[in-house]
Design an enzyme around this catalytic site. Structure first.
Site, short mmCIF file in Angstrom:
data_model
loop_
_atom_site.label_atom_id
_atom_site.label_comp_id
_atom_site.label_asym_id
_atom_site.label_seq_id
_atom_site.Cartn_x
_atom_site.Cartn_y
_atom_site.Cartn_z
N GLU A 1 70.91 68.24 95.76
CA GLU A 1 70.90 69.78 97.42
C GLU A 1 69.97 70.59 96.54
O GLU A 1 68.92 70.30 95.63
CB GLU A 1 72.56 70.09 96.31
CG GLU A 1 73.02 71.84 97.41
CD GLU A 1 72.46 71.48 98.39
OE1 GLU A 1 71.20 71.41 99.71
OE2 GLU A 1 73.35 71.61 98.98
N HIS B 1 80.27 65.38 98.86
CA HIS B 1 81.02 65.19 96.86
C HIS B 1 82.56 66.29 97.71
O HIS B 1 82.12 66.62 98.67
CB HIS B 1 80.52 65.88 96.62
CG HIS B 1 79.50 67.24 96.80
ND1 HIS B 1 80.99 68.52 96.32
CD2 HIS B 1 79.26 67.69 97.11
CE1 HIS B 1 80.24 69.53 96.32
NE2 HIS B 1 78.73 69.45 96.94
#
Length: 457
Positions: free
Chosen positions: A337, A261
């Site tokens: 994550e 990202h």
């Protein structure tokens, strides 16, 4: 004089993960299968399982005839080279296993030979049978095994392709024929002589990342694994490819283009930013990075699907690419994550000041959780392995963009190239960078690209 061939294998679905082994003793003169051994051994690494398979095979051969010469054949380059004395044994888990294997028969009586995985199908399938049994909470039973029958059927089913020397088409056909039906291994202990029980079965085996101890994790997201890498099995052996979507001889792989990202306000400050924190959005810089990545991917034109982590920063990055490519975004929770617990939002230095003992434990062991009950890197590894296999099955032969985070990307890369856990401390992964890994039908993987940021310049 009687001579035996011992073929052995082992695997771990997670490395470390649920593991098992299989081994078979064969009469060298007749090719007859004399004994089989298999065992589900709980959570272990690939290499531990392989050594356990070797030990079981050597013991079975000794029980049949302690004076017979034994030729050991395995597709583990690591075990073969270490037991042959050409490679040093450094890992503490391997040393006692190698010593035990060496004591079973006199060293002069045993020789070691590496073979390709497709020639080790019998032991491989025994290992998988045992792991399948372990998954059901059962023990492997020789009476229900079909490993030998399946192996013989696979050999007889594929005719030998022919062609003039140098004929690329025939050569490719041979590769496909050799690889047909292969699967990694995984498997309770029972060495079972084959006595009046018909002919004799399959399934494949199967992840994590921080930075060098004492330095901040890259981009606030880090991971490391304890996995003992399965040295020669998972390393890719395919020829170089000219592009992400190209198809090698074994058919088009499932190709994961991995996009980290774009930046959030926490990224340039190198703060821990996992799945248990404030879930920050992209910054202005991060949104620009996402647009640049979208432009680069549109120019390549190979992306067929987009899958993203559920966190805001990844969904925003994926949305920018999806708008440019005209695709929908599928959200996959497994791509999230790591949860860094009480460390979320803190810098590495701040964590070291506030929780020094917890940080040292976390750096020393993938089983350690961050302060406050975050997610250990061992847990992250297991999650990533499951997610990887799920996506490979769902996107077989296709090129899919995975928009995710530092830990998942480094984990997939490390596993693909068969690198040791320490390699995770030596990878730099920039915001909005591109990497790519291809997964082939034979279980091998090939790293095509890593940390490409050319589109951001």
């Amino acid at each position: 004089m009687r001579e035996f061939i011992v073929e052995a294998d082992g695997g771990s679905r997670g490395n470390p993960g649920p593991a098992g082994y299989g081994s078979v003793v064969i009469d060298a003169a007749t090719g007859e299968t004399l004994a089989e051994a298999a065992e589900y051994i709980g959570v272990a690494t690939n290499n531990v399982a392989e050594y356990r398979g070797l030990i079981a095979g050597l013991k079975a051969a000794r029980d049949l005839d302690p004076s017979a010469p034994v030729r050991v054949r395995m597709d583990s380059k690591l075990v073969v080279e270490q037991m042959s004395g050409r490679w040093k044994i450094k890992h503490p888990d391997m040393k006692p296993l190698a010593a035990e294997a060496a004591r079973i028969l006199p060293p002069s009586q045993v020789t070691y030979e590496w073979i390709p995985r497709e020639k080790n199908k019998h032991a491989d399938r025994l290992a998988n049978e045992a792991m399948d049994a372990g998954k059901r909470g059962e023990q492997w039973s020789p009476s229900s095994s079909t490993a030998e029958l399946d192996t013989r059927s696979a050999r007889s089913a594929a005719p030998e392709p022919s062609g003039p020397p140098g004929d690329a088409t025939a050569g490719a056909a041979k590769v496909r024929a050799a690889m047909a039906g292969t699967a990694p291994s995984e498997a309770p202990v029972s060495a079972a002589p084959l006595q009046g029980r018909g002919e004799l079965r399959d399934q494949p085996p199967t992840a994590r990342t921080p930075k060098t101890p004492g330095s901040p994790p890259s981009g606030g997201e880090a991971a490391k694994t304890e996995a003992d890498v399965r040295a020669a099995r998972n390393v890719a052996t395919t020829a170089p490819s000219t592009g992400w979507g190209s198809a090698p001889d074994m058919g088009a792989p499932a190709t994961f283009v991995l996009l980290r990202h774009g930046e959030t306000p926490l990224t340039p400050q190198k703060r821990f930013s996992g799945s248990g924190g404030s879930d920050p959005s992209l910054s202005d810089v991060g949104r620009d990075q996402a647009e640049r990545a979208a432009t680069a991917l549109a120019a390549r034109g190979t992306i067929q699907a987009i899958v993203a982590s559920p966190l805001t920063r990844t969904r925003q990055t994926a949305a920018a690419v999806a708008a440019r490519l005209g695709l929908d975004v599928t959200v996959e929770d497994g791509l999230r994550e790591t949860d860094f617990g009480a460390w979320e939002g803190l810098t590495f230095a701040e964590v070291r000041d506030r929780y020094p003992d917890d940080l040292n434990a976390w750096l020393a062991s993938p089983k350690a959780e961050p302060t406050g009950g975050g997610e250990s890197f061992e847990a992250t590894a297991a999650r990533m392995a499951i997610t990887r296999d799920k996506l490979i099955a769902a996107y077989a032969g296709r090129t899919v963009l995975l928009v995710t985070h530092v830990t998942p990307i480094k984990t997939l890369v490390r596993l693909a190239i068969g690198a040791p856990p320490e390699s995770l401390f030596r990878m730099e992964l920039s915001a909005a960078s591109l990497s790519a890994v291809a997964y082939y039908a034979d279980g091998n993987a090939s790293l095509r690209l890593f940390n490409d940021t050319s589109h951001l310049r």
